[in-house]
Design an enzyme around this catalytic site. Structure first.
Site, short mmCIF file in Angstrom:
data_model
loop_
_atom_site.label_atom_id
_atom_site.label_comp_id
_atom_site.label_asym_id
_atom_site.label_seq_id
_atom_site.Cartn_x
_atom_site.Cartn_y
_atom_site.Cartn_z
N HIS A 1 35.96 168.00 79.55
CA HIS A 1 35.94 166.87 78.67
C HIS A 1 37.24 166.18 77.91
O HIS A 1 37.12 165.14 77.60
CB HIS A 1 34.69 167.22 77.67
CG HIS A 1 33.55 167.83 78.08
ND1 HIS A 1 32.77 168.90 77.57
CD2 HIS A 1 33.00 167.63 79.39
CE1 HIS A 1 31.74 168.99 78.15
NE2 HIS A 1 31.82 168.36 79.33
N TYR B 1 24.91 173.71 87.69
CA TYR B 1 24.42 172.50 87.40
C TYR B 1 24.30 171.40 88.47
O TYR B 1 25.21 170.99 89.07
CB TYR B 1 25.71 171.87 86.59
CG TYR B 1 26.06 172.56 85.35
CD1 TYR B 1 25.25 173.85 84.95
CD2 TYR B 1 27.33 172.48 84.70
CE1 TYR B 1 25.86 174.40 83.70
CE2 TYR B 1 27.56 173.14 83.65
CZ TYR B 1 27.07 174.15 83.08
OH TYR B 1 27.57 174.80 82.03
N LYS C 1 24.23 180.74 84.95
CA LYS C 1 24.17 179.92 83.44
C LYS C 1 23.60 178.60 83.78
O LYS C 1 24.14 177.84 84.54
CB LYS C 1 25.55 179.82 83.06
CG LYS C 1 25.98 178.90 81.97
CD LYS C 1 27.68 179.38 81.44
CE LYS C 1 28.22 178.67 80.57
NZ LYS C 1 28.16 177.35 80.71
P1 FBP Z 1 28.82 173.74 75.62
O1 FBP Z 1 27.96 175.08 74.87
O2 FBP Z 1 29.91 173.23 74.89
O3 FBP Z 1 27.92 172.80 76.74
O4 FBP Z 1 29.63 174.64 76.90
C1 FBP Z 1 29.03 175.05 78.28
C2 FBP Z 1 29.84 174.70 79.30
O5 FBP Z 1 29.16 175.20 80.61
C3 FBP Z 1 31.15 174.69 79.32
O6 FBP Z 1 31.39 175.83 79.91
C4 FBP Z 1 31.78 173.61 80.08
O7 FBP Z 1 33.03 172.99 79.63
C5 FBP Z 1 30.72 172.36 79.55
O8 FBP Z 1 29.46 173.15 79.31
C6 FBP Z 1 30.50 171.48 81.08
O9 FBP Z 1 29.38 170.64 80.61
P2 FBP Z 1 29.13 169.40 81.53
O10 FBP Z 1 29.61 169.74 82.89
O11 FBP Z 1 27.56 169.16 81.24
O12 FBP Z 1 29.95 168.29 80.84
#
Ligand code: FBP
Length: 251
Positions: A25, A145, A176
């Site tokens: 990010h 994801y 996760k």
């Molecule tokens: P957070 O608890 O801050 O959401 O972190 C979990 C995570 O999987 C990080 O490992 C990764 O940087 C981020 O979320 C990615 O989130 P997204 O792809 O949804 O922006």
């Protein structure tokens, strides 16, 4: 498989402090003291995390050199920035797995964007890395994801259960996944994951009380814990938040 998870769990439960958001990010996420990797390592240590999630560069320059290396390292081995907004994301490998042990890794984390046009490449990368990780005695954690032009609702009950199932199908020791809105919904994901352990992926910052409720719900649903970044270190009292989360996970 459970044998690989011993180093990164305590009594079968897990709390990982996630800190790869600087790549995913950009520094805008890293408010206040959280810009400093040493602050995070100290927090992981004091808060009793069973793992800290880092990209290789931070692991090499901070983790390996620090006295906090008793908190197990989960090496995040792929990643991308959010500057190139592809409809169908791909997350390339960012570190050589052969060097994972040299920087002290106990586990490998890999993101699969399920449903992306590049899903097939990520499946292939994941499978190769998983075999190498296991040969080195390291656990393999899949961040699954759902994302891409064919994914209408990334957090629906159905797609979250699909993400969890993919973790099992591909042989992840742990998957996760994002929160799907309720304990009932999340239960279906845990069921779909079978013998693959499930941890919650924290998400963007919400109120502390609301977040404790999310942790409560996923634990009731059968998750073994959570990997949390922003909801801890974007808080004004990160250690307090970690302590509260810990109490819920290990109650
Ligand atoms: P957070 O608890 O801050 O959401 O972190 C979990 C995570 O999987 C990080 O490992 C990764 O940087 C981020 O979320 C990615 O989130 P997204 O792809 O949804 O922006």
């Amino acid at each position: 498989m459970e044998q690989y998870l011993k180093k990164i769990t305590k009594q079968g439960k897990a709390l990982f402090l996630a800190y790869d958001q600087g790549l995913e990010h950009g520094p805008k996420d890293l408010i206040g003291s959280s810009i400093d990797p040493n602050f995070i390592l100290d927090l992981a240590d004091k808060g009793g995390a069973t793992g800290v999630i880092l990209q290789g560069g931070i692991a090499e320059q901070y983790y390996r050199a620090s006295s906090f290396s008793q908190v197990p390292l989960i090496l995040k081995i792929n990643g991308k920035s959010n500057l190139y907004q592809s409809e169908d994301p791909y997350s390339p490998i960012t570190w050589d797995i052969n060097d994972a042990k040299k920087i002290g890794a106990s586990a490998i984390g890999y993101t699969i964007f399920l449903g992306s046009a590049y899903e097939y490449k990520m499946f292939k990368d994941f499978s190769e890395l998983r075999n190498k990780a296991h040969a080195m005695g390291l656990a393999m954690i899949a961040w699954v994801y759902p994302r891409g032009k064919f994914i209408q609702d990334e957090d629906s009950e159905e797609i979250t259960a699909y993400a969890a199932r993919v973790g099992l199908e591909l042989g992840a020791d742990m998957v996760k996944i994002k929160y799907s809105g309720s304990e009932e919904n999340f239960k279906k994901a845990v069921l779909a994951a079978g013998k693959t352990k499930v941890v919650l992926s924290g998400g963007s910052k919400i109120s502390e009380e609301d977040f404790y409720q999310v942790i409560e719900n996923v634990m009731q649903a059968g998750a073994i814990g959570a990997a949390v970044g922003r909801n801890i270190w974007q808080s004004e009292k990160p250690l307090e938040v970690m302590n509260r989360i810990t109490k819920i996970i290990w109650k």
